[in-house]
Write a protein that holds these residues in place. Sequence first.
Motif, PDB file in Angstrom:
ATOM      1  N   ILE A 304       0.455  -1.336   0.159  1.00 20.14           N
ATOM      2  CA  ILE A 304      -0.177  -0.164   0.405  1.00 20.14           C
ATOM      3  C   ILE A 304       0.784   1.197  -0.383  1.00 20.14           C
ATOM      4  O   ILE A 304       0.570   2.256  -0.503  1.00 20.14           O
ATOM      5  CB  ILE A 304      -0.992   0.108   0.899  1.00 20.14           C
ATOM      6  CG1 ILE A 304      -2.422  -1.443   1.115  1.00 20.14           C
ATOM      7  CG2 ILE A 304      -1.501   1.310   1.314  1.00 20.14           C
ATOM      8  CD1 ILE A 304      -2.928  -0.723   2.301  1.00 20.14           C
ATOM      9  N   GLY A 305       1.792   0.892   0.739  1.00 18.82           N
ATOM     10  CA  GLY A 305       2.795   2.106   0.904  1.00 18.82           C
ATOM     11  C   GLY A 305       3.506   2.925  -0.516  1.00 18.82           C
ATOM     12  O   GLY A 305       3.060   3.443  -0.884  1.00 18.82           O
ATOM     13  N   ASN A 306       3.868   1.552  -0.946  1.00 18.78           N
ATOM     14  CA  ASN A 306       4.369   1.698  -2.471  1.00 18.78           C
ATOM     15  C   ASN A 306       3.687   2.359  -2.947  1.00 18.78           C
ATOM     16  O   ASN A 306       3.819   2.595  -4.217  1.00 18.78           O
ATOM     17  CB  ASN A 306       5.098   0.628  -3.066  1.00 18.78           C
ATOM     18  CG  ASN A 306       5.813   0.021  -4.154  1.00 18.78           C
ATOM     19  OD1 ASN A 306       6.245   1.504  -4.459  1.00 18.78           O
ATOM     20  ND2 ASN A 306       5.664  -0.959  -5.884  1.00 18.78           N
ATOM     21  N   ILE A 307       1.815   1.650  -3.907  1.00 18.52           N
ATOM     22  CA  ILE A 307       1.112   2.466  -4.126  1.00 18.52           C
ATOM     23  C   ILE A 307       0.521   3.579  -4.413  1.00 18.52           C
ATOM     24  O   ILE A 307       0.661   4.697  -5.234  1.00 18.52           O
ATOM     25  CB  ILE A 307      -0.202   1.367  -4.355  1.00 18.52           C
ATOM     26  CG1 ILE A 307      -0.146  -0.028  -4.938  1.00 18.52           C
ATOM     27  CG2 ILE A 307      -1.388   1.790  -4.735  1.00 18.52           C
ATOM     28  CD1 ILE A 307       0.584  -0.009  -6.220  1.00 18.52           C
ATOM     29  N   MET A 308       0.333   4.336  -3.046  1.00 12.43           N
ATOM     30  CA  MET A 308       0.676   5.267  -2.580  1.00 12.43           C
ATOM     31  C   MET A 308       1.371   6.695  -3.051  1.00 12.43           C
ATOM     32  O   MET A 308       1.572   7.380  -3.124  1.00 12.43           O
ATOM     33  CB  MET A 308       0.254   5.742  -0.592  1.00 12.43           C
ATOM     34  CG  MET A 308      -0.782   5.364  -0.529  1.00 12.43           C
ATOM     35  SD  MET A 308      -2.693   5.767  -1.476  1.00 12.43           S
ATOM     36  CE  MET A 308      -2.734   7.198  -0.830  1.00 12.43           C
ATOM     37  N   VAL A 309       3.157   5.904  -2.706  1.00 11.36           N
ATOM     38  CA  VAL A 309       3.965   6.942  -3.236  1.00 11.36           C
ATOM     39  C   VAL A 309       3.840   7.457  -4.864  1.00 11.36           C
ATOM     40  O   VAL A 309       4.299   7.834  -5.190  1.00 11.36           O
ATOM     41  CB  VAL A 309       5.547   6.511  -3.526  1.00 11.36           C
ATOM     42  CG1 VAL A 309       6.820   7.000  -3.328  1.00 11.36           C
ATOM     43  CG2 VAL A 309       5.433   6.462  -1.534  1.00 11.36           C
ATOM     44  N   ILE A 310       3.645   6.141  -5.582  1.00  7.23           N
ATOM     45  CA  ILE A 310       3.292   6.548  -6.960  1.00  7.23           C
ATOM     46  C   ILE A 310       2.013   7.045  -7.246  1.00  7.23           C
ATOM     47  O   ILE A 310       2.340   7.618  -8.060  1.00  7.23           O
ATOM     48  CB  ILE A 310       3.320   4.741  -7.595  1.00  7.23           C
ATOM     49  CG1 ILE A 310       4.634   3.858  -7.949  1.00  7.23           C
ATOM     50  CG2 ILE A 310       3.293   5.238  -9.398  1.00  7.23           C
ATOM     51  CD1 ILE A 310       4.388   2.533  -7.486  1.00  7.23           C
TER      52      ILE A 310
END
Length: 411
Positions: A304-310
Amino acid sequence: MRTKPGRQGGEPAGGTPLSRLRAADLLPVGTLGLRARRTRAVLSALGIAIGIAAIVAVLGVTRSSQAALLQQIDLLGTNLLTVANGRDLGGAEATLPADATRMIRRVEGVMSVAPTTQLVARNVYRTDRVPVGQTGGLAVRACDASLPASLDGKVRQGRFLDAATAAYPVVVLGYQAAQTLGITRIDAQTRLWIGDHWFTVSGILDPLPLAPEIDRSALVGFPVAAELLGYDGHPSRLYVRARQDRVEAVSGVLGPTTNPARPETVDVVRPSDALTARVAVAESSATLFLGLGAVALLVGGIGIGNIMVISVLERRGEIGLRRALGAARAHVAGQFLTESLVLAAFGGGGGVGIGCAVTLALARARGWTVLIPVEALWGGFAVALLVGGLAGLYPALRAARLPPTDALRTV
């Protein structure tokens, strides 16, 4: 966005318009990116769902199996004790005295005693054509009519030994022994080859969880065992049923009572302790699987953190435009934090549902009562929200700190 009325045409004294974001608008704005990229949102929530499902399922299955086991222990009773021949100081197998049964029956608090003897030199076969070495792991034991009452056992088919049949070549099979020998029904032609003699099968017992050695045995009477199978009058294992309030006291005196001269060679065990130990083993195994579920949850949070950064990088133009129109940093941060929490909520809710379904299916297949801890339901959902919030915190703050001029260059 709304401009808060001020002193001059909707502006405050400082001349800078104040932006407001209503709570009712936060969810639609926060889920805008999720609705635009549904496949990515589903895959992101799936990581959280797998972790929560693993945790809920492990807790539910463990609690259900423990409840079934404890119920089984309560039904079978914890007042059964076994007395068996142990080892002497030299390591050789000791022999219980021939009058051990009579002595134990005199102990205060003892309700019943059932003596048995394993006839180690004898095996049971379906026919006399089976090679001697192929025993199937089955034993031949001598006993009397008191065995079912002491073990609280039931006869599944036929009848148990009595004073009349114990003197004749008649045998009763334990449940597992009957399964191994392929005997599912009893008639006049059902016979077994034991010690160079034919024995007629008169009954099959139900499973005895507290006495698995009986399940794997062919049971004959003491008189016929002495006449045909070499029984010497010494028991090798006795099943003692004591009053519930006297179990500990009876257990403490069984060794000296059975063999006053050498009490150290007598093994006294409470079979229900072995079943109770399985509860502790199940709890230890549950801890391991909970750890695996926590790892899956952590991986889902990182996803989720990765998707939000993207998402922040992809939507720089949107962020710059909103800031240029008056959106405060807190509003931008709230938008992306809400998106992360919604992802975690969907994953947590789906994980709880999957975990409950797995527990229900497994419990029904095993015949258990379905028990899912309440704390696993709300706790799993709360943990999912916590992980989602932590995972989305950094991307939300990063989006809030993005200068409008830099963001608008990407438009």
